[in-house]
Design an enzyme around this catalytic site. Structure first.
Site, PDB file in Angstrom:
ATOM      1  NE  ARG A  62      27.343  -7.914 101.581  1.00 45.64           N
ATOM      2  CZ  ARG A  62      26.024  -8.115 101.486  1.00 45.64           C
ATOM      3  NH1 ARG A  62      25.352  -8.565 102.529  1.00 45.64           N
ATOM      4  NH2 ARG A  62      25.400  -7.836 100.366  1.00 45.64           N
ATOM      5  CD  GLN A  92      15.973 -11.041  95.176  1.00 43.69           C
ATOM      6  OE1 GLN A  92      15.951 -12.059  95.871  1.00 43.69           O
ATOM      7  NE2 GLN A  92      16.224 -11.079  93.875  1.00 43.69           N
ATOM      8  CG  ASN A  93      21.152  -6.283  94.284  1.00 47.33           C
ATOM      9  OD1 ASN A  93      20.986  -7.457  94.591  1.00 47.33           O
ATOM     10  ND2 ASN A  93      21.420  -5.885  93.054  1.00 47.33           N
ATOM     11  CB  VAL A  94      21.817  -4.403 100.855  1.00 49.47           C
ATOM     12  CG1 VAL A  94      20.685  -5.323 101.301  1.00 49.47           C
ATOM     13  CG2 VAL A  94      23.112  -5.200 100.697  1.00 49.47           C
ATOM     14  CG  HIS A 110      16.171  -8.963 100.556  1.00 46.40           C
ATOM     15  ND1 HIS A 110      16.691  -9.846  99.649  1.00 46.40           N
ATOM     16  CD2 HIS A 110      14.945  -9.438 100.873  1.00 46.40           C
ATOM     17  CE1 HIS A 110      15.813 -10.819  99.428  1.00 46.40           C
ATOM     18  NE2 HIS A 110      14.748 -10.593 100.147  1.00 46.40           N
ATOM     19  N   GLY A 176      19.852 -11.044  87.167  1.00 45.77           N
ATOM     20  CA  GLY A 176      20.880 -11.268  88.174  1.00 45.77           C
ATOM     21  C   GLY A 176      20.404 -11.852  89.482  1.00 45.77           C
ATOM     22  CB  SER A 178      19.730 -17.846  92.186  1.00 46.02           C
ATOM     23  OG  SER A 178      19.482 -17.438  93.539  1.00 46.02           O
TER      24      SER A 178
HETATM   25  N1  APR Z   1      25.022 -10.762  84.988  1.00 50.90           N
HETATM   26  C1  APR Z   1      23.799 -11.357  85.158  1.00 50.90           C
HETATM   27  N2  APR Z   1      23.564 -12.325  86.088  1.00 50.90           N
HETATM   28  C2  APR Z   1      24.606 -12.723  86.833  1.00 50.90           C
HETATM   29  C3  APR Z   1      25.912 -12.164  86.708  1.00 50.90           C
HETATM   30  C4  APR Z   1      26.088 -11.137  85.716  1.00 50.90           C
HETATM   31  N3  APR Z   1      27.262 -10.533  85.526  1.00 50.90           N
HETATM   32  N4  APR Z   1      26.744 -12.765  87.610  1.00 50.90           N
HETATM   33  C5  APR Z   1      25.969 -13.673  88.274  1.00 50.90           C
HETATM   34  N5  APR Z   1      24.702 -13.659  87.791  1.00 50.90           N
HETATM   35  C6  APR Z   1      23.532 -14.435  88.232  1.00 50.90           C
HETATM   36  C7  APR Z   1      23.823 -15.877  88.577  1.00 50.90           C
HETATM   37  O1  APR Z   1      23.654 -16.693  87.437  1.00 50.90           O
HETATM   38  C8  APR Z   1      22.749 -16.171  89.631  1.00 50.90           C
HETATM   39  O2  APR Z   1      21.560 -16.622  88.989  1.00 50.90           O
HETATM   40  O3  APR Z   1      23.077 -13.821  89.433  1.00 50.90           O
HETATM   41  C9  APR Z   1      22.451 -14.794  90.245  1.00 50.90           C
HETATM   42  C10 APR Z   1      22.947 -14.591  91.676  1.00 50.90           C
HETATM   43  O4  APR Z   1      22.185 -15.419  92.513  1.00 50.90           O
HETATM   44  P1  APR Z   1      22.413 -15.423  94.101  1.00 50.90           P
HETATM   45  O5  APR Z   1      23.852 -15.476  94.379  1.00 50.90           O
HETATM   46  O6  APR Z   1      21.527 -16.480  94.648  1.00 50.90           O
HETATM   47  O7  APR Z   1      21.935 -13.963  94.555  1.00 50.90           O
HETATM   48  P2  APR Z   1      20.469 -13.359  94.696  1.00 50.90           P
HETATM   49  O8  APR Z   1      19.499 -14.015  93.812  1.00 50.90           O
HETATM   50  O9  APR Z   1      20.621 -11.891  94.611  1.00 50.90           O
HETATM   51  O10 APR Z   1      20.138 -13.736  96.241  1.00 50.90           O
HETATM   52  C11 APR Z   1      18.867 -13.430  96.762  1.00 50.90           C
HETATM   53  O11 APR Z   1      19.586 -14.172  98.915  1.00 50.90           O
HETATM   54  O12 APR Z   1      21.336 -14.277 100.337  1.00 50.90           O
HETATM   55  C12 APR Z   1      20.126 -13.683 100.132  1.00 50.90           C
HETATM   56  O13 APR Z   1      19.326 -11.594 100.897  1.00 50.90           O
HETATM   57  C13 APR Z   1      20.232 -12.174 100.020  1.00 50.90           C
HETATM   58  O14 APR Z   1      19.126 -10.692  98.463  1.00 50.90           O
HETATM   59  C14 APR Z   1      19.821 -11.907  98.573  1.00 50.90           C
HETATM   60  C15 APR Z   1      18.979 -13.094  98.230  1.00 50.90           C
END
Ligand code: APR
Length: 237
Positions: A62, A92-94, A110, A176, A178
């Site tokens: 990664r 939350q991004n690394v 994170h 971006g 969930s």
């Molecule tokens: N533009 C906007 N939103 C997007 C795009 C895009 N191009 N592509 C995907 N998404 C949205 C999806 O609809 C979803 O709601 O980004 C979100 C990604 O959600 P997750 O995969 O759950 O990621 P995230 O919310 O960052 O996870 C939170 O979980 O695994 C742990 O530590 C990790 O920081 C992370 C945390």
């Protein structure tokens, strides 16, 4: 006494979706990391204890990918707001794509791929950029180096500071994410009633209370939204 809301302050709370258009996978979407990796094995203290080499291999890959990635129009739009607003990015991004896009105030709740840390109480931290971490690589107090990432079940960083920023923002942009991982996701609750609150994602079950949901890709929606906010602040070009 609740802190004063600053109309000229914007907090951007981001997740992996904002880096998707830079070629970095999210976690829970159809091609998300947790579909091909078990977070118990590669992102938990128990997984680290059991198979540290698997954890290091996961984050080395990664780190390599994140280092090669470039900020996209979503990151650039967030950075452009600094020309008229005080902007605090809580991510939350690394990866470091917000910083590479020009954002100057970025809080990583994170952790960060570009850093390693020791595994003793002192938690000495080292900037390693895109270098891999190897088993047997020790920090100066003799403990194994590990990625400076917050794993499931570990304490999330800077939450109090982050909550204070959200509670004093005149505008709160969530993009971006969930909002499925706590305590980070609870930050949206600190947004004030009078603040303008916007959630940008591809889909959402139910937007948090008071948030306007804008469906779409960050790279498409954010340039439009930030242009409107800049115009609101009197910046037209
Ligand atoms: N533009 C906007 N939103 C997007 C795009 C895009 N191009 N592509 C995907 N998404 C949205 C999806 O609809 C979803 O709601 O980004 C979100 C990604 O959600 P997750 O995969 O759950 O990621 P995230 O919310 O960052 O996870 C939170 O979980 O695994 C742990 O530590 C990790 O920081 C992370 C945390």
């Amino acid at each position: 006494m609740k802190p004063e809301v600053q109309p000229n302050k914007i907090v951007v709370f981001s997740g992996s979706g904002i880096s998707a258009e830079s070629g970095l996978p999210t976690f829970r979407d159809s091609n998300g990391l947790w579909n091909s990796f078990s977070w118990e094995e590669v992102a938990s203290p128990a997984g680290w204890k059991e198979r540290p080499e698997a954890v290091l291999a996961f984050y080395n890959e990664r780190r390599r990918d994140a280092w090669k990635a470039l900020p996209n129009p979503g990151h650039l739009a967030v950075a452009s707001l600094e020309s008229a607003y005080e902007v605090v990015v809580i991510t939350q991004n690394v990866d470091e794509l917000h910083e590479r896009a020009g954002s100057t105030q970025v809080i990583h709740v994170h952790g960060q791929l570009a850093f390693a840390r020791g595994t003793s109480e002192s938690r000495r931290r080292y900037r390693i950029d895109n270098a891999p971490i190897a088993l047997g690589q020790l920090c100066e107090d003799g403990t194994q180096l590990r990625p400076d990432i917050v794993w499931f079940g570990e304490e999330v960083e800077y939450m109090q500071e982050a909550r204070r920023h959200v509670a004093t923002a005149g505008k709160v942009l969530v993009v971006g994410t969930s909002l499925s991982v706590f305590p980070a996701a609870s930050l949206v609750k600190a947004a004030r009633g009078r603040a303008e609150k916007v959630l940008v994602a591809l889909e959402t079950e139910k937007p948090p209370f008071g948030f306007q949901f804008v469906q779409g890709k960050a790279g498409t929606v954010l340039p439009i939204l930030t242009k409107r906010w800049l115009a609101e602040a009197g910046q037209t070009s």
